[in-house]
Design a protein around this motif. Structure first.
Motif, PDB file in Angstrom:
ATOM      1  N   LEU A 100       0.834  -1.205   0.000  1.00 41.94           N
ATOM      2  CA  LEU A 100       0.000   0.000   0.000  1.00 41.94           C
ATOM      3  C   LEU A 100       0.866   1.252   0.000  1.00 41.94           C
ATOM      4  CD1 LEU A 100      -2.730  -0.995   2.632  1.00 41.94           C
ATOM      5  CD2 LEU A 100      -2.945  -1.025   0.139  1.00 41.94           C
ATOM      6  N   ALA A 101       1.911   1.260   0.840  1.00 40.91           N
ATOM      7  CA  ALA A 101       2.790   2.426   0.922  1.00 40.91           C
ATOM      8  C   ALA A 101       3.479   2.690  -0.409  1.00 40.91           C
ATOM      9  CB  ALA A 101       3.819   2.224   2.037  1.00 40.91           C
ATOM     10  N   ARG A 102       3.935   1.642  -1.079  1.00 38.60           N
ATOM     11  CA  ARG A 102       4.585   1.829  -2.381  1.00 38.60           C
ATOM     12  C   ARG A 102       3.609   2.412  -3.399  1.00 38.60           C
ATOM     13  NH1 ARG A 102       7.680  -2.728  -0.734  1.00 38.60           N
ATOM     14  NH2 ARG A 102       6.024  -4.181  -1.335  1.00 38.60           N
ATOM     15  N   SER A 103       2.344   2.037  -3.303  1.00 35.92           N
ATOM     16  CA  SER A 103       1.362   2.543  -4.269  1.00 35.92           C
ATOM     17  C   SER A 103       1.107   4.034  -4.115  1.00 35.92           C
ATOM     18  CB  SER A 103       0.043   1.778  -4.119  1.00 35.92           C
ATOM     19  OG  SER A 103      -0.722   2.233  -3.009  1.00 35.92           O
ATOM     20  N   LEU A 104       1.451   4.580  -2.945  1.00 43.50           N
ATOM     21  CA  LEU A 104       1.238   6.006  -2.685  1.00 43.50           C
ATOM     22  C   LEU A 104       2.452   6.855  -3.068  1.00 43.50           C
ATOM     23  CD1 LEU A 104      -0.453   5.730   0.831  1.00 43.50           C
ATOM     24  CD2 LEU A 104      -1.600   6.128  -1.353  1.00 43.50           C
ATOM     25  N   ALA A 105       3.505   6.220  -3.574  1.00 42.35           N
ATOM     26  CA  ALA A 105       4.755   6.933  -3.864  1.00 42.35           C
ATOM     27  C   ALA A 105       4.577   8.155  -4.751  1.00 42.35           C
ATOM     28  CB  ALA A 105       5.775   5.974  -4.470  1.00 42.35           C
ATOM     29  N   PRO A 106       3.737   8.125  -5.796  1.00 41.30           N
ATOM     30  CA  PRO A 106       3.624   9.316  -6.648  1.00 41.30           C
ATOM     31  C   PRO A 106       3.166  10.566  -5.902  1.00 41.30           C
ATOM     32  CG  PRO A 106       2.724   7.415  -7.783  1.00 41.30           C
ATOM     33  CD  PRO A 106       2.992   6.982  -6.368  1.00 41.30           C
ATOM     34  N   ALA A 107       2.481  10.407  -4.777  1.00 41.36           N
ATOM     35  CA  ALA A 107       2.022  11.579  -4.017  1.00 41.36           C
ATOM     36  C   ALA A 107       3.195  12.321  -3.379  1.00 41.36           C
ATOM     37  CB  ALA A 107       1.028  11.156  -2.942  1.00 41.36           C
ATOM     38  N   GLY A 108       4.266  11.621  -3.083  1.00 40.42           N
ATOM     39  CA  GLY A 108       5.459  12.255  -2.527  1.00 40.42           C
ATOM     40  C   GLY A 108       5.412  12.501  -1.045  1.00 40.42           C
ATOM     41  N   ALA A 109       4.211  12.631  -0.448  1.00 45.90           N
ATOM     42  CA  ALA A 109       4.074  12.914   0.974  1.00 45.90           C
ATOM     43  C   ALA A 109       2.796  12.262   1.473  1.00 45.90           C
ATOM     44  CB  ALA A 109       4.035  14.412   1.241  1.00 45.90           C
ATOM     45  N   ALA A 110       2.807  11.867   2.730  1.00 45.93           N
ATOM     46  CA  ALA A 110       1.623  11.276   3.352  1.00 45.93           C
ATOM     47  C   ALA A 110       1.561  11.713   4.809  1.00 45.93           C
ATOM     48  CB  ALA A 110       1.670   9.755   3.260  1.00 45.93           C
ATOM     49  N   ARG A 111       0.380  12.214   5.199  1.00 44.00           N
ATOM     50  CA  ARG A 111       0.131  12.502   6.608  1.00 44.00           C
ATOM     51  C   ARG A 111      -1.195  11.870   6.985  1.00 44.00           C
ATOM     52  NH1 ARG A 111      -1.918  15.232  10.807  1.00 44.00           N
ATOM     53  NH2 ARG A 111      -0.432  15.872  12.419  1.00 44.00           N
ATOM     54  N   LEU A 112      -1.146  10.939   7.953  1.00 44.51           N
ATOM     55  CA  LEU A 112      -2.319  10.166   8.333  1.00 44.51           C
ATOM     56  C   LEU A 112      -2.503  10.238   9.844  1.00 44.51           C
ATOM     57  CD1 LEU A 112      -1.442   7.107   6.088  1.00 44.51           C
ATOM     58  CD2 LEU A 112      -3.221   8.797   5.612  1.00 44.51           C
ATOM     59  N   ALA A 113      -3.660  10.726  10.283  1.00 47.28           N
ATOM     60  CA  ALA A 113      -3.930  10.884  11.708  1.00 47.28           C
ATOM     61  C   ALA A 113      -5.426  11.150  11.894  1.00 47.28           C
ATOM     62  CB  ALA A 113      -3.110  12.054  12.280  1.00 47.28           C
ATOM     63  N   PRO A 114      -5.920  10.850  13.117  1.00 52.12           N
ATOM     64  CA  PRO A 114      -5.285  10.127  14.230  1.00 52.12           C
ATOM     65  C   PRO A 114      -5.402   8.630  14.016  1.00 52.12           C
ATOM     66  CG  PRO A 114      -7.487  10.817  14.871  1.00 52.12           C
ATOM     67  CD  PRO A 114      -7.285  11.322  13.470  1.00 52.12           C
ATOM     68  N   MET A 115      -4.400   7.897  14.457  1.00 53.51           N
ATOM     69  CA  MET A 115      -4.348   6.466  14.180  1.00 53.51           C
ATOM     70  C   MET A 115      -4.053   5.699  15.473  1.00 53.51           C
ATOM     71  SD  MET A 115      -2.130   4.598  11.173  1.00 53.51           S
ATOM     72  CE  MET A 115      -2.978   5.564   9.905  1.00 53.51           C
ATOM     73  N   PRO A 116      -4.730   4.558  15.702  1.00 54.71           N
ATOM     74  CA  PRO A 116      -4.401   3.740  16.870  1.00 54.71           C
ATOM     75  C   PRO A 116      -2.937   3.305  16.840  1.00 54.71           C
ATOM     76  CG  PRO A 116      -6.466   3.013  15.870  1.00 54.71           C
ATOM     77  CD  PRO A 116      -5.845   3.985  14.916  1.00 54.71           C
ATOM     78  N   GLU A 117      -2.365   3.080  18.001  1.00 55.51           N
ATOM     79  CA  GLU A 117      -0.932   2.832  18.108  1.00 55.51           C
ATOM     80  C   GLU A 117      -0.487   1.605  17.313  1.00 55.51           C
ATOM     81  OE1 GLU A 117       2.526   2.736  21.544  1.00 55.51           O
ATOM     82  OE2 GLU A 117       0.459   2.272  22.107  1.00 55.51           O
ATOM     83  N   ALA A 118      -1.191   0.483  17.449  1.00 60.93           N
ATOM     84  CA  ALA A 118      -0.728  -0.741  16.797  1.00 60.93           C
ATOM     85  C   ALA A 118      -0.678  -0.573  15.288  1.00 60.93           C
ATOM     86  CB  ALA A 118      -1.641  -1.910  17.173  1.00 60.93           C
ATOM     87  N   GLU A 119      -1.750  -0.055  14.714  1.00 55.09           N
ATOM     88  CA  GLU A 119      -1.782   0.143  13.264  1.00 55.09           C
ATOM     89  C   GLU A 119      -0.780   1.198  12.829  1.00 55.09           C
ATOM     90  OE1 GLU A 119      -4.386  -0.117  15.207  1.00 55.09           O
ATOM     91  OE2 GLU A 119      -5.987  -1.299  14.275  1.00 55.09           O
ATOM     92  N   ALA A 120      -0.615   2.243  13.654  1.00 52.91           N
ATOM     93  CA  ALA A 120       0.325   3.312  13.313  1.00 52.91           C
ATOM     94  C   ALA A 120       1.753   2.784  13.225  1.00 52.91           C
ATOM     95  CB  ALA A 120       0.240   4.436  14.340  1.00 52.91           C
ATOM     96  N   LEU A 121       2.164   1.995  14.201  1.00 56.51           N
ATOM     97  CA  LEU A 121       3.545   1.511  14.206  1.00 56.51           C
ATOM     98  C   LEU A 121       3.776   0.486  13.092  1.00 56.51           C
ATOM     99  CD1 LEU A 121       4.226   1.275  18.034  1.00 56.51           C
ATOM    100  CD2 LEU A 121       4.646   3.168  16.453  1.00 56.51           C
ATOM    101  N   TYR A 310       7.644  11.090   3.811  1.00 57.84           N
ATOM    102  CA  TYR A 310       7.989  11.722   2.543  1.00 57.84           C
ATOM    103  C   TYR A 310       8.838  10.771   1.711  1.00 57.84           C
ATOM    104  CZ  TYR A 310       6.617  15.901   5.087  1.00 57.84           C
ATOM    105  OH  TYR A 310       5.910  16.819   5.830  1.00 57.84           O
ATOM    106  N   ARG A 311       8.723  10.924   0.389  1.00 59.62           N
ATOM    107  CA  ARG A 311       9.596  10.210  -0.528  1.00 59.62           C
ATOM    108  C   ARG A 311      10.879  11.016  -0.704  1.00 59.62           C
ATOM    109  NH1 ARG A 311       8.925   5.069  -1.801  1.00 59.62           N
ATOM    110  NH2 ARG A 311       9.763   5.426  -3.897  1.00 59.62           N
ATOM    111  N   PRO A 312      12.040  10.398  -0.538  1.00 60.64           N
ATOM    112  CA  PRO A 312      13.300  11.150  -0.671  1.00 60.64           C
ATOM    113  C   PRO A 312      13.452  11.824  -2.025  1.00 60.64           C
ATOM    114  CG  PRO A 312      13.697   9.005   0.314  1.00 60.64           C
ATOM    115  CD  PRO A 312      12.272   9.000  -0.144  1.00 60.64           C
ATOM    116  N   ALA A 313      12.874  11.246  -3.086  1.00 57.17           N
ATOM    117  CA  ALA A 313      13.026  11.820  -4.421  1.00 57.17           C
ATOM    118  C   ALA A 313      12.086  12.985  -4.689  1.00 57.17           C
ATOM    119  CB  ALA A 313      12.789  10.738  -5.480  1.00 57.17           C
TER     120      ALA A 313
END
Length: 345
Positions: A100-121, A310-313
């Motif tokens: 899932l994270a790789r599929s979001l790469a074109p966005a360049g940035a992701a901010r997701l909140a609020p998230m339960p601890e287990a899923e967040a980590l 963030y994506r480093p590129a």
């Protein structure tokens, strides 16, 4: 493994997605596709609301999100107690979430909140596996009650003495009439909106959304609407739902003109009694926010997390990455650290 992004209508047409994002004995309102669809209809720009999907055979993982000019954001609002990824194969969560994270790469940035601890980590680890750089850190507090088999009398005996005495005295006076409805009644909802407008609460963000949600929950048998009246006048109202063994406290308000009679406190006690002794919930969830009064009713505090990656590129996000790096240098060692691809090991 297949990974793609679907809009909410496409997700509804997929039986596997509809099941994962549907009402079940363990579901929460904020995970459900009908909740997300209501948010998209009333609170958000519908064409920005997507679901990232990773599937490998019967194994499935999803992450609802919004596309925005700054990258990827949560598919949630102030009404959402939390946002989170879901999977029907928890043992495979690391690899599914990394996809899932790789599929979001074109966005360049992701901010997701609020998230339960287990899923967040778990999701943070997946982002760094997918070569994102960022941080997962506490951003809010969630107050809950875990009954652990107690009935209301047992729970109530452990409440602060001042709270129990207030309820005893104000109940004995017989001024406040209380009722709890499980069907949607137009007059009760109108009373709630009027009381809310006269309460200490800030202006309601989107009353049409909340009303539509209450109607849907009533149709599903999940609504618990509490009304307190004095001489026939509604003076306090609360909107709860029951799902997945949890009572969710969405909204509560009282008319400040009747504060001396403590109608809100009496109504809260009545609703606790109802969901504990009649609905037999195992948990009561008071949502986010560290309001002091919640400690009188609840016993456990849990952190909610914000993920910022963030994506480093993505050159346009380098200033934000620099700020995160500076925060890492200044943060005490006891606080969560910046996580990077190198940290994945």
């Amino acid at each position: 493994m297949t990974v793609y992004h679907a809009d909410l209508r496409e997700a509804q047409a997929d039986p596997a997605l509809a099941a994962l994002l549907g009402r079940s004995p363990t579901s929460a309102p904020f995970d459900r596709l009908d909740w997300l669809s209501l948010l998209a209809e009333h609170c958000l720009l519908a064409d920005t609301c997507k679901i990232a999907v990773a599937r490998d055979g019967d194994a499935l993982a999803v992450l609802p999100f919004q596309k925005n000019p700054d990258g990827t954001g949560p598919l949630g609002t102030w009404y959402s107690f939390f946002v989170r990824p879901l999977t029907n194969a928890p043992q495979r969560a690391p690899e599914l979430f990394a996809a899932l994270a790789r599929s979001l790469a074109p966005a360049g940035a992701a901010r997701l909140a609020p998230m339960p601890e287990a899923e967040a980590l778990t999701l943070a680890a997946a982002f760094r596996t997918a070569s994102w750089i960022g941080v997962a850190e506490p951003c809010d507090t969630n107050h809950i009650l875990e009954l652990k088999g107690r009935n209301f009398a047992q729970y109530w005996s452990a409440r602060p003495g001042a709270l129990r005495e207030t309820v005893r005295r104000k109940t004995a006076r017989g001024k406040v009439n209380l009722r709890i409805e499980t069907t949607f009644i137009d007059a009760d909802w109108a009373a709630y909106e009027a009381i809310y407008a006269r309460s200490w609460k800030p202006e309601e963000g989107n009353p049409a959304f909340l009303c539509a949600f209450a109607q849907a929950e009533a149709a599903a048998g999940a609504l618990r609407m509490g009304i307190a009246e004095i001489e026939g006048q509604p003076v306090a109202a609360q909107f709860w739902t029951v799902e997945g063994g949890t009572a969710w406290i969405h909204k509560l308000a009282h008319d400040e003109a009747y504060r001396a009679h403590s109608p809100g406190t009496l109504l809260t006690a009545a609703l606790f009694r109802h969901v504990i002794d009649e609905d037999h919930v195992h948990t009561v969830d008071f949502g986010t926010g560290n309001d002091p009064y919640k400690r009188d009713w609840m016993e456990v505090q849990r952190p909610r997390y914000a993920l910022q990656f963030y994506r480093p590129a993505a050159v346009g996000h380098w200033p934000a990455l620099a700020r995160l790096a500076a925060r890492r240098m200044l943060r005490p060692s006891s606080q969560p650290a910046l996580v990077s691809p190198e940290a994945a090991g």
